[in-house]
Scaffold this motif. Structure first.
Motif, PDB file in Angstrom:
ATOM      1  N   UNK A  62       0.816  -1.221   0.000  1.00  0.00           N
ATOM      2  CA  UNK A  62       0.000   0.000   0.000  1.00  0.00           C
ATOM      3  C   UNK A  62       0.849   1.270   0.000  1.00  0.00           C
ATOM      4  N   UNK A  63       1.857   1.324   0.896  1.00  0.00           N
ATOM      5  CA  UNK A  63       2.630   2.564   1.015  1.00  0.00           C
ATOM      6  C   UNK A  63       4.138   2.381   0.827  1.00  0.00           C
ATOM      7  N   UNK A  64       4.587   1.143   0.567  1.00  0.00           N
ATOM      8  CA  UNK A  64       6.002   0.909   0.328  1.00  0.00           C
ATOM      9  C   UNK A  64       6.861   0.904   1.575  1.00  0.00           C
ATOM     10  N   UNK A  65       6.241   0.968   2.744  1.00  0.00           N
ATOM     11  CA  UNK A  65       7.013   0.978   3.990  1.00  0.00           C
ATOM     12  C   UNK A  65       7.625  -0.399   4.241  1.00  0.00           C
ATOM     13  N   UNK A  66       8.918  -0.420   4.581  1.00  0.00           N
ATOM     14  CA  UNK A  66       9.626  -1.666   4.845  1.00  0.00           C
ATOM     15  C   UNK A  66       9.774  -1.894   6.340  1.00  0.00           C
ATOM     16  N   UNK A  67       9.641  -3.183   6.730  1.00  0.00           N
ATOM     17  CA  UNK A  67       9.811  -3.577   8.126  1.00  0.00           C
ATOM     18  C   UNK A  67      10.793  -4.733   8.185  1.00  0.00           C
ATOM     19  N   UNK A  68      11.825  -4.575   8.994  1.00  0.00           N
ATOM     20  CA  UNK A  68      12.822  -5.636   9.108  1.00  0.00           C
ATOM     21  C   UNK A  68      12.236  -6.858   9.806  1.00  0.00           C
ATOM     22  N   UNK A  69      12.588  -8.047   9.291  1.00  0.00           N
ATOM     23  CA  UNK A  69      12.077  -9.313   9.840  1.00  0.00           C
ATOM     24  C   UNK A  69      13.227 -10.181  10.342  1.00  0.00           C
ATOM     25  N   UNK A  70      14.160 -10.543   9.457  1.00  0.00           N
ATOM     26  CA  UNK A  70      15.340 -11.353   9.788  1.00  0.00           C
ATOM     27  C   UNK A  70      14.948 -12.692  10.412  1.00  0.00           C
ATOM     28  N   UNK A  71      14.078 -13.415   9.688  1.00  0.00           N
ATOM     29  CA  UNK A  71      13.588 -14.703  10.175  1.00  0.00           C
ATOM     30  C   UNK A  71      13.499 -15.707   9.030  1.00  0.00           C
ATOM     31  N   UNK A  72      13.565 -17.009   9.347  1.00  0.00           N
ATOM     32  CA  UNK A  72      13.228 -18.008   8.331  1.00  0.00           C
ATOM     33  C   UNK A  72      11.774 -17.814   7.897  1.00  0.00           C
ATOM     34  N   UNK A  73      11.451 -18.206   6.680  1.00  0.00           N
ATOM     35  CA  UNK A  73      10.122 -17.974   6.132  1.00  0.00           C
ATOM     36  C   UNK A  73       9.002 -18.502   6.994  1.00  0.00           C
ATOM     37  N   UNK A  74       9.228 -19.636   7.662  1.00  0.00           N
ATOM     38  CA  UNK A  74       8.177 -20.259   8.473  1.00  0.00           C
ATOM     39  C   UNK A  74       7.772 -19.413   9.673  1.00  0.00           C
ATOM     40  N   UNK A  75       8.647 -18.497  10.090  1.00  0.00           N
ATOM     41  CA  UNK A  75       8.370 -17.689  11.284  1.00  0.00           C
ATOM     42  C   UNK A  75       7.846 -16.293  10.953  1.00  0.00           C
TER      43      UNK A  75
END
Length: 386
Positions: free
Chosen positions: A308-321
């Motif tokens: 929607x707005x292009x805002x990025x949020x850091x995750x740093x996790x395997x896909x399952x989490x």
């Protein structure tokens, strides 16, 4: 008690006590069926058991599972911890390793490879597919059981002879993503006033699974014709009208990628505590290749972006989490229906920007076997414990 039972079992012409006590067995799923399988294994004298489950004990488990108590349910105890404690109480000589996790991602292939047999006590096609993929890659036979109401089935799959994925066919493979855990099935049936399953059917199918597993452990007797395996057939039990039958259930397509055997395997001193940088350096030396690439079983996600707005949020996790982390995030909750783009990595090489992360942090389980692509081909590298 176990000593006396083992002496009794030696009266069976094919029973080899030394083979049974030395055998290594993995049981995936600690519900009603898994409880019965573990009970029978312990009574037969199996002393090396690995149990895998990602669930906690609930009150609904108590009428169907021999190893759980009301206190386990009140405390929402991990199933693997509860069954491990009860198995050791049955026989202090039993070595039990509990893995609280998902068979798809949290069990290393190297650990599966060290087993004599794997017994599946799961409730959905995807989990069976995951067990089959691990066992075929490791060259280890596995036994499958399924129960519902008063009905149950048991099957055996052996590398080179019978493959679960091949038996599914194209349509079955399309349905693999549909998953409902046992707890969900139980709650759904209880709301409708029905019993999802009974301790009786769990006892019957669990006993058949252990019987077939013991045959696989006695491989010389099996090869000599003293025993006949269920491999290639499906045992069906129907309790309402007390009928049993065996039907052909065998398929093995030579082109199926799921049952590709991962060999030869090269052992290393790498562990999940090794960093990506350390791992790549050791692989370069070990494989004599400047550009090794580690193929991940699960992707690694470093950030997600709102469409929607292009805002990025850091995750740093395997896909399952990732989904669980998003649900806990104060601004991303509920944004799971295609509203987010996730940036992911499916291979790890020198271009991977997070070289300081450990293999555990990128989602690689303990005792795993890494599939490594090199300029010379594919190599399989086994890791050790932490």
């Amino acid at each position: 008690m176990i000593e006396e039972s083992s002496d009794v079992f030696t009266q069976l012409s094919w029973f080899r006590r030394d083979r049974v006590t030395a055998a290594r067995v993995m049981v995936v799923g600690c519900g009603a069926l898994g409880n019965e399988v573990l009970k029978c294994l312990a009574q037969f004298g199996i002393q090396h058991i690995v149990v895998v489950d990602f669930d906690h004990v609930e009150p609904a488990n108590l009428t169907r599972s021999v190893f759980y108590t009301i206190d386990d349910a009140i405390d929402s105890r991990k199933k693997v911890d509860a069954v491990a404690e009860r198995l050791r109480a049955m026989n202090p000589d039993i070595e039990v390793k509990g893995i609280f996790g998902d068979i798809t991602y949290d069990v290393g292939l190297g650990l599966v490879k060290s087993m004599d047999v794997v017994i599946g006590c799961v409730d959905n096609q995807w989990a069976r597919y995951a067990i089959n993929r691990l066992c075929m890659r490791a060259g280890v036979p596995w036994v499958d059981g399924g129960i519902d109401g008063l009905e149950g089935t048991a099957r055996v799959f052996r590398p080179g002879e019978n493959c679960y994925a091949c038996n599914l066919g194209p349509e079955g493979l399309k349905d693999l993503q549909r998953r409902m855990p046992c707890a969900g099935i139980i709650r759904r049936n209880e709301a409708a006033g029905r019993a999802a399953t009974t301790p009786i059917i769990a006892s019957i199918i669990g006993a058949v699974e252990v019987q077939e597993a013991l045959k696989l452990i006695h491989r010389e007797q099996l090869a000599a014709g003293e025993l006949t395996s269920l491999c290639g057939k499906m045992f069906c039990y129907e309790g309402q009208h007390l009928t049993t039958r065996s039907v052909i259930f065998k398929a093995y397509d030579d082109d199926c990628p799921v049952h590709e055997l991962w060999e030869p395997v090269v052992k290393t001193t790498l562990t999940t505590a090794s960093t990506v940088a350390e791992t790549l350096q050791q692989l370069r030396t070990l494989l004599a290749d400047d550009k090794p690439q580690i193929c991940l079983n699960d992707c690694f996600v470093d950030w997600v972006e709102s469409r929607a707005d292009g805002q990025q949020t850091q995750v740093m996790k395997p896909g399952r989490d990732v989904a669980e982390q998003i649900e806990r995030h104060p601004t991303l909750q509920g944004a799971l229906q295609g509203a987010l783009y996730q940036h992911e990595y499916r291979v790890i090489d020198d271009s991977f920007p997070y070289q300081e992360l450990t293999l555990a942090q990128v989602g690689i389980p303990v005792w795993d076997i890494l599939q490594v692509t090199t300029t010379k081909g594919i190599a399989y590298v086994e890791m050790g414990d932490v």
